[in-house]
Enzyme design. Structure first.
Site, mmCIF file in Angstrom:
data_model
loop_
_atom_site.group_PDB
_atom_site.id
_atom_site.type_symbol
_atom_site.label_atom_id
_atom_site.label_comp_id
_atom_site.label_asym_id
_atom_site.label_seq_id
_atom_site.Cartn_x
_atom_site.Cartn_y
_atom_site.Cartn_z
ATOM 1 N N SER A 52 15.476 -49.913 -8.543
ATOM 2 C CA SER A 52 16.605 -49.713 -7.633
ATOM 3 C C SER A 52 16.319 -50.276 -6.252
ATOM 4 C CB SER A 52 16.924 -48.224 -7.515
ATOM 5 O OG SER A 52 17.051 -47.665 -8.788
HETATM 6 N N1 SAH Z 1 13.562 -45.296 -11.244
HETATM 7 C C1 SAH Z 1 13.403 -46.564 -11.868
HETATM 8 C C2 SAH Z 1 14.745 -47.170 -12.193
HETATM 9 C C3 SAH Z 1 14.780 -47.657 -13.594
HETATM 10 S S1 SAH Z 1 16.338 -48.116 -14.202
HETATM 11 C C4 SAH Z 1 12.540 -47.490 -11.019
HETATM 12 O O1 SAH Z 1 12.177 -47.107 -9.892
HETATM 13 O O2 SAH Z 1 12.162 -48.556 -11.486
HETATM 14 C C5 SAH Z 1 16.765 -46.720 -15.200
HETATM 15 C C6 SAH Z 1 15.881 -46.445 -16.380
HETATM 16 O O3 SAH Z 1 16.474 -45.369 -17.125
HETATM 17 C C7 SAH Z 1 15.725 -47.597 -17.353
HETATM 18 O O4 SAH Z 1 14.370 -47.934 -17.462
HETATM 19 C C8 SAH Z 1 16.283 -47.039 -18.679
HETATM 20 O O5 SAH Z 1 15.589 -47.489 -19.807
HETATM 21 C C9 SAH Z 1 16.132 -45.553 -18.480
HETATM 22 N N2 SAH Z 1 16.999 -44.709 -19.306
HETATM 23 C C10 SAH Z 1 18.300 -44.902 -19.648
HETATM 24 N N3 SAH Z 1 18.736 -43.880 -20.418
HETATM 25 C C11 SAH Z 1 17.688 -43.010 -20.569
HETATM 26 C C12 SAH Z 1 17.510 -41.768 -21.266
HETATM 27 N N4 SAH Z 1 18.489 -41.180 -21.953
HETATM 28 N N5 SAH Z 1 16.289 -41.171 -21.177
HETATM 29 C C13 SAH Z 1 15.280 -41.741 -20.480
HETATM 30 N N6 SAH Z 1 15.380 -42.922 -19.822
HETATM 31 C C14 SAH Z 1 16.573 -43.546 -19.860
#
Ligand code: SAH
Length: 208
Positions: A52
């Protein structure tokens, strides 16, 4: 990055600012994007997911109002950047990710920063509900993927006095919402800014 994008835009929690100065964001992006690691944008981290934008990370972290003693749950480990800030600012962090290679890479980054107060879980088994029931309740919960609505399964796992920060809306655009649970268990919602996250996948989210 911290002065121009975080402090100048109104983030004032000193602990959040210090943690963002301490954690090197370039460690969490792919090598091809390392030169852009401190610009104000979301960047690809592989597997069609993104790290993000730094301002949104700071804002969400500030909304959690961490003092150092909290047990925190994160849904969506991704690169592990947000996780590493939580690990610096709270006592214990539980973070779930559905894409195995991302979780493994995040683990390496957390280890290299000697952040050992984080438990990661890979929930890649399709229909499993989000949350971490065995470890509930949590003082703070953060969801870093966009949800169609506030999942009751997460507000149920919030401790009295706890906070949940989650982007809620359509797949294209969401509003960042903070939910507070008071000592009587009542919930209060506070919307803050529009944002755009990758979708939360699964029962409480969207179809893949
Ligand atoms: N906080 C992260 C942002 C990653 S983007 C950072 O700092 O890099 C959001 C993430 O949520 C993705 O990696 C995606 O695979 C994950 N995601 C989506 N649905 C999910 C679920 N039901 N359970 C766990 N992770 C999930």
């Amino acid at each position: 990055m911290v002065q121009d994008q975080i402090v100048a835009r109104g983030i004032s929690d000193k602990r959040v600012i210090e943690a963002m100065l301490k954690i090197p964001r370039h460690l969490f992006v792919q090598e091809a994007f390392a030169a852009q690691a401190y610009s104000d944008k979301a960047l690809p981290i592989g597997e069609k997911q993104t790290i993000s934008q730094p301002y949104i990370v700071a804002l969400m972290t500030e909304k959690l109002a961490l003092t150092g003693s909290e047990k925190v749950l994160e849904i969506g480990t991704g690169s592990g950047y947000q996780t590493s800030l939580l690990a610096t600012l709270a006592d214990r962090v539980y973070s779930a990710e559905r894409i195995r290679p991302l979780a493994l890479s995040a683990r390496k980054c957390l280890d290299s920063l000697k952040l050992f107060n984080v438990q990661l879980r890979i929930n890649d088994s399709g229909g499993s509900p989000i949350g971490w029931e065995e470890e509930a309740p949590f003082d703070a919960i953060i969801v870093t993927a966009g949800a169609p609505e506030i999942p009751a399964i997460l507000t149920d796992q919030l401790a009295p006095g706890g906070r949940l920060v989650i982007p809620v809306g359509t797949e294209a655009e969401q509003m960042l919402v903070t939910i507070y649970k008071n000592e009587e268990g009542e919930l209060f919602q506070e919307p803050s800014v529009p944002c755009r996250f990758v979708p939360l996948i699964g029962k409480q989210g969207w179809h893949e």
